[in-house]
Design an enzyme around this catalytic site. Structure first.
Site, PDB file in Angstrom:
ATOM      1  CE1 TYR A 233      -4.882  -8.217  11.459  1.00  0.00           C
ATOM      2  CE2 TYR A 233      -6.025  -6.669  10.029  1.00  0.00           C
ATOM      3  CZ  TYR A 233      -5.471  -7.919  10.248  1.00  0.00           C
ATOM      4  OH  TYR A 233      -5.508  -8.860   9.245  1.00  0.00           O
ATOM      5  CG  PHE A 234       0.026  -2.931  16.163  1.00  0.00           C
ATOM      6  CD1 PHE A 234      -1.006  -3.333  17.011  1.00  0.00           C
ATOM      7  CD2 PHE A 234       1.310  -3.348  16.476  1.00  0.00           C
ATOM      8  CE1 PHE A 234      -0.778  -4.135  18.116  1.00  0.00           C
ATOM      9  CE2 PHE A 234       1.561  -4.142  17.587  1.00  0.00           C
ATOM     10  CZ  PHE A 234       0.517  -4.540  18.402  1.00  0.00           C
ATOM     11  CG  ASP A 235      -4.542  -1.707  10.211  1.00  0.00           C
ATOM     12  OD1 ASP A 235      -4.644  -2.491  11.194  1.00  0.00           O
ATOM     13  OD2 ASP A 235      -5.175  -1.885   9.149  1.00  0.00           O
TER      14      ASP A 235
ATOM     15  CG  ASP B 243      -6.188 -11.397   2.399  1.00  0.00           C
ATOM     16  OD1 ASP B 243      -5.475 -11.873   1.496  1.00  0.00           O
ATOM     17  OD2 ASP B 243      -6.140 -10.200   2.738  1.00  0.00           O
ATOM     18  CD  GLU B 244      -9.796  -8.261   2.944  1.00  0.00           C
ATOM     19  OE1 GLU B 244     -10.364  -7.643   3.858  1.00  0.00           O
ATOM     20  OE2 GLU B 244      -8.780  -7.823   2.361  1.00  0.00           O
TER      21      GLU B 244
ATOM     22  NE  ARG C 255      -3.349  -2.842   0.256  1.00  0.00           N
ATOM     23  CZ  ARG C 255      -3.888  -3.596   1.226  1.00  0.00           C
ATOM     24  NH1 ARG C 255      -3.249  -3.797   2.377  1.00  0.00           N
ATOM     25  NH2 ARG C 255      -5.052  -4.183   1.012  1.00  0.00           N
TER      26      ARG C 255
ATOM     27  CD1 TRP D 146      -7.343 -13.018   7.996  1.00  0.00           C
ATOM     28  CD2 TRP D 146      -8.097 -10.934   8.346  1.00  0.00           C
ATOM     29  NE1 TRP D 146      -8.219 -12.728   6.991  1.00  0.00           N
ATOM     30  CE2 TRP D 146      -8.695 -11.443   7.174  1.00  0.00           C
ATOM     31  CE3 TRP D 146      -8.421  -9.640   8.762  1.00  0.00           C
ATOM     32  CZ2 TRP D 146      -9.598 -10.706   6.409  1.00  0.00           C
ATOM     33  CZ3 TRP D 146      -9.315  -8.895   8.001  1.00  0.00           C
ATOM     34  CH2 TRP D 146      -9.896  -9.440   6.846  1.00  0.00           C
TER      35      TRP D 146
ATOM     36  CD1 TRP E  31      -3.499  -4.933   8.285  1.00  0.00           C
ATOM     37  CD2 TRP E  31      -2.716  -5.412   6.246  1.00  0.00           C
ATOM     38  NE1 TRP E  31      -3.579  -6.298   8.110  1.00  0.00           N
ATOM     39  CE2 TRP E  31      -3.110  -6.616   6.883  1.00  0.00           C
ATOM     40  CE3 TRP E  31      -2.187  -5.456   4.950  1.00  0.00           C
ATOM     41  CZ2 TRP E  31      -2.984  -7.855   6.244  1.00  0.00           C
ATOM     42  CZ3 TRP E  31      -2.072  -6.702   4.327  1.00  0.00           C
ATOM     43  CH2 TRP E  31      -2.470  -7.867   4.968  1.00  0.00           C
ATOM     44  CB  THR E  32       1.305   0.766   4.947  1.00  0.00           C
ATOM     45  OG1 THR E  32       1.351   0.035   3.710  1.00  0.00           O
ATOM     46  CG2 THR E  32       2.267   0.156   5.945  1.00  0.00           C
TER      47      THR E  32
HETATM   48  C1  ACM Z   1      -6.348  -8.947   5.980  1.00  0.00           C
HETATM   49  O1  ACM Z   1      -6.368  -8.074   6.873  1.00  0.00           O
HETATM   50  N1  ACM Z   1      -7.008  -8.765   4.844  1.00  0.00           N
HETATM   51  C2  ACM Z   1      -5.604 -10.188   6.153  1.00  0.00           C
END
Ligand code: ACM
Length: 475
Positions: free
Chosen positions: A366-368, A274-275, A107, A341, A416-417
């Site tokens: 989740y440190f975002d 994922d997703e 990202r 997650w 996650w950035t």
């Molecule tokens: C994720 O947060 N999509 C693994």
């Protein structure tokens, strides 16, 4: 003298009356790898006549050194160029084998110098896995010789959305700034070696078959609409543009993975999972044909088939597949390690299905997510995970039997950035939450949050010395 402030706290620490007086406690300590300790165990024994560090392996000896360096900070000046070190005994070993942090460089691209800083931070906290999220819809960050457009095209996006993305948003304001970058194979080998010298394994992630828009922008034939030229995605959220399930795409991905495995010696390789929306497979004649041939009831099951095909490359080299918890629902290989997650409950489901599990639940690590009042904090994706909440994280879900608990091989925090443009923002979101996380990953005795804060305050100076930003404590 300062108090002894070791982070993460060792499992056992006792302090005796008295001091060891020496000119240089680091140079004067004796070190040994010994056979009567387990590979992950170490001891530190400081008596009036000297200090001895013993460990069951070179990796454990490194942990002994890290702890010892923090211990000797408590030495007093004894005059004549000497210091007086407190007499202490440490008996220590980690609770979990996988003590990780995930860094998303897709990202927002992060310079390799900063990746080294992150590795230093992990080593300081006796963590041992850097999970490197190298590809996503918004950027492809690893050089692949067979497919140069993955970085020529896929590593760059024309601009980036401004502000917070809301659910279902389709119109965006953009910043007008081209963003991107990638790591050459030499860069990555340098990072891998730097990490290995510090006892850290770099686990690469190539996220598939969703989160692949950057690759499809580079090679439209990988997508379900090869006649359409996509862009590297300039906004966040989940893309419906996923890989097609053609044989040629399987071969393409296998070639990519062979090159990735050649760079990263890690026994574990993460293939995302994922997703992954299946709408395009439901609409594609080729995917429908494949689904029918395979006798699959749902288009979504093509994900399991696709992953199993490309994971053959991992099996050929004896590497373990790691995937996000959606993989459990897609008939993934039974020996896949699952990274839970979406919730801790997903870890329970995975363990009950017999998978080894790394606990990475978004509600805890989740440190975002915000770490304070969103009104005064920098823009973040949502949620709220305070430092104290991380300190209170229970890695092993209560719902597991003793046998199932054995399947929890560790835990991992995530950066996650989307809303972190560079090192300064990453540092702010990562620390000191990572310090609290490290206590739970290591299995430090839990005394109280205040006791932890007492050790954390001097520890923040160590983080400063590494040149990494952090969020100051509230009080
Ligand atoms: C994720 O947060 N999509 C693994």
């Amino acid at each position: 003298m300062s108090d002894i402030a070791i982070v993460p706290a060792p499992r056992e620490l006792t302090v005796d009356e008295g001091r060891w007086v020496t000119a240089d406690p680091v140079a004067d300590a004796v070190r040994d790898v010994v056979e009567n300790l387990d590979a992950t165990e170490y001891r530190i024994d400081i008596g009036t006549d000297g200090a001895r560090l013993t460990a069951g392996s070179e990796d454990a000896l490194r942990h002994a050194e890290t702890t010892y360096a923090q211990l000797v900070e408590a030495a007093e000046d004894a005059g004549d160029g000497q210091v007086a070190v407190p007499l202490a005994h440490v008996a220590d070993a980690p609770r979990f084998g996988w003590r990780g942090m995930m860094l998303d460089v897709a990202r927002h691209f992060m310079p390799k110098e900063f990746v080294r800083n992150v590795i230093d931070v992990l080593a300081l906290h006796r963590l041992n896995v850097l999970h490197f999220h190298l590809t996503d819809d918004q950027g492809w960050r690893v050089e692949i010789e067979a497919y140069p457009r993955l970085t020529e095209v896929g590593a760059w996006r024309e601009h980036t959305m401004v502000g917070k993305m809301s659910h279902g948003q389709t119109e965006f304001t953009y910043d007008g700034i081209r963003h991107g970058g990638f790591y050459t194979k030499d860069d990555l080998r340098e990072i891998v070696a730097y990490a290995a010298e510090r006892g850290i394994t770099v686990v690469p992630e190539i996220d598939l078959p969703g989160h692949m828009q950057a690759a499809i922008a580079a090679y439209p034939e990988l997508g379900n609409h090869p006649d359409q030229q996509l862009t590297v995605r300039p906004y966040w959220g989940i893309s419906e543009d996923v890989l097609n399930v053609n044989d040629a795409t399987v071969e393409f991905v296998k070639t990519v993975l062979r090159e990735v495995l050649d760079i990263f010696p890690s026994p574990y390789v993460h293939l995302g999972g994922d997703e992954c929306p299946s709408v395009q497979w439901a609409e594609s004649d080729a995917a429908q044909k494949r689904q029918a041939e395979l006798g699959l009831g749902e288009p979504g099951q093509l994900q399991g088939w696709f992953t199993a095909q490309v994971a053959e490359v991992l099996a050929e080299q004896g590497r373990r597949l790691v995937g996000w918890d959606e993989m459990v629902e897609t008939d993934c290989p039974k020996d896949a390690v699952i990274m839970a997650w979406r919730s801790a409950e997903r870890g329970v489901v995975a363990a009950k299905a017999g998978h080894e599990v790394v606990m990475a639940p978004c509600e805890s690590v989740y440190f975002d997510y915000y770490q304070g009042d969103p009104a005064t904090e920098p823009l973040a994706i949502g949620g709220n995970i305070t430092l104290e909440k991380v300190y209170d994280f229970e890695v092993i879900p209560a719902a597991l039997s003793e046998a199932e608990q054995e399947l929890i091989i560790g835990t991992q925090c995530q950066i996650w950035t989307e809303y972190m443009e560079g090192p300064e923002q990453v540092g702010y979101m990562l620390l000191p939450r990572l310090s609290a996380f490290a206590e739970r990953a290591w299995g430090s005795p839990k005394v109280s949050y205040d006791e932890f804060l007492g050790r954390l305050r001097p520890h923040l100076k160590r983080i400063e010395k590494l040149g990494v930003n952090y969020r100051p404590l509230d009080s």
